[in-house]
Design an enzyme around this catalytic site. Structure first.
Site, PDB file in Angstrom:
ATOM      1  N   ARG A 239     -41.527   0.301  -4.830  1.00  0.00           N
ATOM      2  CA  ARG A 239     -42.713  -0.423  -5.278  1.00  0.00           C
ATOM      3  C   ARG A 239     -42.322  -1.884  -5.495  1.00  0.00           C
ATOM      4  O   ARG A 239     -41.281  -2.177  -6.083  1.00  0.00           O
ATOM      5  CB  ARG A 239     -43.271   0.168  -6.582  1.00  0.00           C
ATOM      6  CG  ARG A 239     -44.004   1.497  -6.393  1.00  0.00           C
ATOM      7  CD  ARG A 239     -45.281   1.302  -5.598  1.00  0.00           C
ATOM      8  NE  ARG A 239     -46.082   2.518  -5.464  1.00  0.00           N
ATOM      9  CZ  ARG A 239     -46.007   3.368  -4.454  1.00  0.00           C
ATOM     10  NH1 ARG A 239     -45.125   3.150  -3.481  1.00  0.00           N
ATOM     11  NH2 ARG A 239     -46.791   4.422  -4.390  1.00  0.00           N
ATOM     12  N   GLU A 268     -49.800  -7.120  -2.362  1.00  0.00           N
ATOM     13  CA  GLU A 268     -49.961  -6.624  -0.991  1.00  0.00           C
ATOM     14  C   GLU A 268     -51.431  -6.667  -0.593  1.00  0.00           C
ATOM     15  O   GLU A 268     -52.286  -6.276  -1.385  1.00  0.00           O
ATOM     16  CB  GLU A 268     -49.421  -5.190  -0.883  1.00  0.00           C
ATOM     17  CG  GLU A 268     -47.930  -5.104  -1.149  1.00  0.00           C
ATOM     18  CD  GLU A 268     -47.384  -3.678  -1.068  1.00  0.00           C
ATOM     19  OE1 GLU A 268     -48.146  -2.755  -0.709  1.00  0.00           O
ATOM     20  OE2 GLU A 268     -46.192  -3.493  -1.369  1.00  0.00           O
ATOM     21  N   HIS A 287     -45.525  -2.391   4.298  1.00  0.00           N
ATOM     22  CA  HIS A 287     -45.596  -1.134   3.534  1.00  0.00           C
ATOM     23  C   HIS A 287     -45.822   0.055   4.478  1.00  0.00           C
ATOM     24  O   HIS A 287     -46.818   0.772   4.384  1.00  0.00           O
ATOM     25  CB  HIS A 287     -46.698  -1.185   2.478  1.00  0.00           C
ATOM     26  CG  HIS A 287     -46.465  -0.227   1.347  1.00  0.00           C
ATOM     27  ND1 HIS A 287     -46.912  -0.444   0.074  1.00  0.00           N
ATOM     28  CD2 HIS A 287     -45.822   0.974   1.302  1.00  0.00           C
ATOM     29  CE1 HIS A 287     -46.572   0.566  -0.712  1.00  0.00           C
ATOM     30  NE2 HIS A 287     -45.907   1.453   0.018  1.00  0.00           N
TER      31      HIS A 287
END
Length: 327
Positions: A239, A268, A287
Site C-alpha cells: 500500500r 492513485e 497498481h
C-alpha cells in the site's frame, strides 16, 4: 430455493464477469451501480442485503440507514477502504479474497525487483529512442539479483510466495520481519526473522508486504531510508501510504538509496507532475499487483461466493471481522 433467499438484494459497484453476474443473479436480485455516483451508491446500499465491489471507499456515513445490509464483499485482499470497527459495531460482515491473488502479486513483486535492478524500463526506452549505437559500457550496467539479500517486511501469504521465488529461484538470502515467526519460510527457504533495523541495514532489496494500518502508515520514512544501504533498492507493492513519499523522493534524488520499484503510491492514480515519474532510478507501475485476466476473474468469483455464502450463513473463511458471527 427458499423464497427468503430469492428476495435478497445485492449491489454490485464494480463491473463483474458475465459468469459471476449469472452466479449472483441465480441467488439474489442484483443491482449494478456506477461507483463514481456517490449518491446513487449510498442510496442503493440502504436497500441492500449485501454489496460487492472494489477500489471505492465505503465510509460510515454511507451506511447510515442501511438497516438491511449484512455483508460487504471486497474484491481484494486489502480492506483499508472500510472502517472495520464501524462495520463490526453495525453487525456488518466484511469479506475479502486473500488467497487467489497471492501468486500473481508475488510475480509482480519479482518483476519490480528484476526491472529495477537491471534498469529494464529505462534501457528499453533508451533502445527505442535509437541511442544504442555501439557496445554498451558501465553507463548501462545494473546490479545482480541472484545471491543478494532480500528483506521482506511482512511475511504473510504474498511475502512467503516472494520468499520462495527469491530463495529457490535466485539463491537469495531472505531476512524478514513479522508479528509471528513463519516456520515454513524458515524451514523451506532459510528465511531469518530479524528486527526492522537489522533488515534495513543488511538487505540489498527491501520489499514491503504489509497491510495499511495505523501502525504501518509511514513506517518507511527518512530515518529508515537512511538506515538502508546506498546500493539498496526499495520495492513496494503493498500500500502506498506505508512509505513517506516525500522522504522517498528525497532519498532517491540524493542517492541515499539506489532505486525504487513501486506498484502503489500515496495518491492513485499517480499525479502526472509527481517527481517520481522523472527519475530514471524508479520503476512505476499502475497498481497491477493482481492484474492478470486469470487472477482478477478468480477474485471476482471468490468475492461473489463469499457474499452468497455469508448471506446464507455458511461462510467460515475469508472473513475480516468474524466477531460479527457470534452475535
Amino acid at each position: 430455493m427458499p423464497s427468503e433467499q430469492a428476495k435478497k438484494k445485492i449491489v454490485a459497484y464494480k463491473t463483474l464477469p458475465d459468469d459471476v453476474m449469472s452466479y449472483l443473479s441465480a441467488h439474489a436480485e442484483v443491482k449494478t451501480i456506477d461507483p463514481t455516483n456517490h449518491e446513487a451508491l449510498t442510496a442503493a446500499l440502504k436497500a441492500a442485503d449485501g454489496a460487492i465491489g472494489a477500489s471505492i471507499k465505503i465510509t460510515p456515513d454511507m451506511l447510515e440507514g442501511a438497516q438491511r445490509l449484512k455483508v460487504l464483499s471486497t474484491i481484494s485482499v486489502g480492506y483499508d477502504n472500510f472502517d472495520v470497527d464501524d462495520l463490526t459495531r453495525r453487525g456488518i460482515l466484511l469479506t475479502h479474497t486473500p488467497d487467489v491473488l497471492t501468486e500473481s502479486t508475488a510475480d509482480t513483486v519479482f518483476a519490480l525487483i528484476l526491472a529495477t535492478a537491471r534498469r529494464v524500463v529505462e534501457l528499453a526506452e533508451w533502445v527505442k529512442a535509437g541511442n544504442w549505437q555501439s557496445s554498451i559500457g558501465e553507463a548501462c550496467f545494473g546490479v545482480d539479483v541472484q545471491g543478494k539479500t532480500l528483506g521482506i517486511v511482512g511475511l504473510g501469504r504474498i511475502g512467503g510466495a516472494v520468499a520462495r521465488r527469491a530463495a529457490l529461484g535466485f539463491r537469495m538470502n531472505v531476512l524478514y520481519t513479522n508479528r509471528h515467526p513463519n516456520a515454513q519460510a524458515e524451514n523451506d527457504y532459510g528465511a531469518k526473522r530479524v528486527e526492522l533495523d537489522e533488515l534495513l541495514a543488511k538487505s540489498d532489496f527491501v520489499c514491503l508486504q504489509v497491510p495499511l494500518t495505523e501502525a504501518t502508515r509511514g513506517m518507511i520514512g527518512a530515518a529508515q531510508l537512511r538506515a538502508m544501504k546506498k546500493t539498496a533498492i526499495l520495492i513496494n507493492a503493498s500500500r502506498g501510504p506505508t512509505v513517506d513519499e516525500p522522504a522517498l523522493i528525497e532519498a532517491l534524488k540524493n542517492g541515499t538509496i539506489l532505486g525504487a520499484g513501486l506498484d502503489v503510491f500515496e495518491k492513485e492514480p499517480l499525479p502526472a507532475d509527481s517527481p517520481l515519474l522523472a527519475m530514471k532510478n524508479v520503476v512505476a507501475l499502475p497498481h497491477i499487483g493482481s492484474a492478470t485476466h486469470e487472477t482478477r476473474h478468480a477474485m471476482s468469483r471468490n468475492a461473489a461466493e463469499n457474499l452468497i455464502g455469508a448471506l446464507q450463513g455458511t461462510l467460515d473463511v475469508n472473513i475480516v471481522n468474524p466477531q460479527v458471527l457470534g452475535r
